[in-house]
Write a protein that holds these residues in place. Sequence first.
Motif, PDB file in Angstrom:
ATOM      1  N   PRO A 220       0.967  -1.327   0.041  1.00  0.00           N
ATOM      2  CA  PRO A 220      -0.051  -0.111  -0.032  1.00  0.00           C
ATOM      3  C   PRO A 220       0.962   1.107  -0.059  1.00  0.00           C
ATOM      4  O   PRO A 220       1.880   1.369   0.307  1.00  0.00           O
ATOM      5  CB  PRO A 220      -0.941  -0.103   1.340  1.00  0.00           C
ATOM      6  N   LYS A 221       0.350   2.365  -0.543  1.00  0.00           N
ATOM      7  CA  LYS A 221       1.168   3.656  -0.522  1.00  0.00           C
ATOM      8  C   LYS A 221       0.600   4.359   0.998  1.00  0.00           C
ATOM      9  O   LYS A 221      -0.339   4.175   1.160  1.00  0.00           O
ATOM     10  CB  LYS A 221       0.486   4.600  -1.625  1.00  0.00           C
ATOM     11  N   PRO A 222       1.723   5.054   1.281  1.00  0.00           N
ATOM     12  CA  PRO A 222       1.428   5.688   2.436  1.00  0.00           C
ATOM     13  C   PRO A 222       0.426   6.655   2.450  1.00  0.00           C
ATOM     14  O   PRO A 222       0.209   7.378   1.409  1.00  0.00           O
ATOM     15  CB  PRO A 222       2.752   6.259   3.052  1.00  0.00           C
ATOM     16  N   PHE A 223      -0.420   6.938   3.508  1.00  0.00           N
ATOM     17  CA  PHE A 223      -1.634   8.054   3.594  1.00  0.00           C
ATOM     18  C   PHE A 223      -0.891   9.337   3.551  1.00  0.00           C
ATOM     19  O   PHE A 223       0.230   9.379   4.167  1.00  0.00           O
ATOM     20  CB  PHE A 223      -2.464   7.833   4.880  1.00  0.00           C
ATOM     21  N   ASP A 224      -1.450  10.521   3.559  1.00  0.00           N
ATOM     22  CA  ASP A 224      -1.077  11.796   3.622  1.00  0.00           C
ATOM     23  C   ASP A 224      -1.486  12.498   4.801  1.00  0.00           C
ATOM     24  O   ASP A 224      -1.330  13.491   4.898  1.00  0.00           O
ATOM     25  CB  ASP A 224      -1.609  12.622   2.363  1.00  0.00           C
ATOM     26  N   TYR A 225      -1.695  11.457   5.692  1.00  0.00           N
ATOM     27  CA  TYR A 225      -1.969  11.967   7.112  1.00  0.00           C
ATOM     28  C   TYR A 225      -1.657  10.947   8.034  1.00  0.00           C
ATOM     29  O   TYR A 225      -1.209   9.851   7.928  1.00  0.00           O
ATOM     30  CB  TYR A 225      -3.470  12.228   7.137  1.00  0.00           C
TER      31      TYR A 225
END
Length: 234
Positions: A220-225
């Motif tokens: 998964p891609k890291p979240f922006d928060y």
Amino acid sequence: MNSIKYQTPTVATIKRQAKKSLPAFEVVSLFAGGGGSSTGYRMAGGKVLAINEFVEEARKTYKANWPDTHIFSDDVRQLTGQMILDQLVLKPGELDILDGSPPCSAFSTAGKRDKNWGKAKKYSDTSQENVEDLFFEYIRILQEIKPKVFVAENVAGLRIGTAKGYLNQILTKLKLSGYHVECRQLDARFLGVPQTRNRLIFVGVRNDLFMPSMAGRLHPKPFDYVVPLRSAIV
């Protein structure tokens, strides 16, 4: 950030949701503990067919929440892929996902690392020797079951110092088992969990099912928060 809502479903909620549709995939989990990774698979719509757990107290916790899931209580060294396949009435290659989190204290940056390799490690009311070799037992069972996909986890310390030799052996054996393998270090705090927890996540897709378009997209891609701890406890 304080407006972020953090909520995890109860076991009862997950069970009710599972009754509404057929499972999206089926999983067997080795070194399953009290059921942490199993809960994640169930939240994602999967069905956990069976688990393996060596520690009695962890088995009791798992069984209290999921009494219908078959539990192999054997030390993984005595467990075989054929035993699992026979229990589930499956053939090699039919299982969707083989999950596993081999004990990792021998590689943790918080411990003595290679000074304790080969020594018995204490777990709850039990102990095991040579826990640094248990990942290879996972690979042995992987080779016997031949699942479509595998997911394995270990501490980030496996990338550091002498342990890198183990990491290279693990990656080589996983690839020679017939899988396209990708390994990345992920931090749970960038994936919606209010906890800083760095782990190496190994994901493999069997070569006959792997497509070039999957390359670089198995994690998964890291979240922006980041979810603050306050959101989880208030």
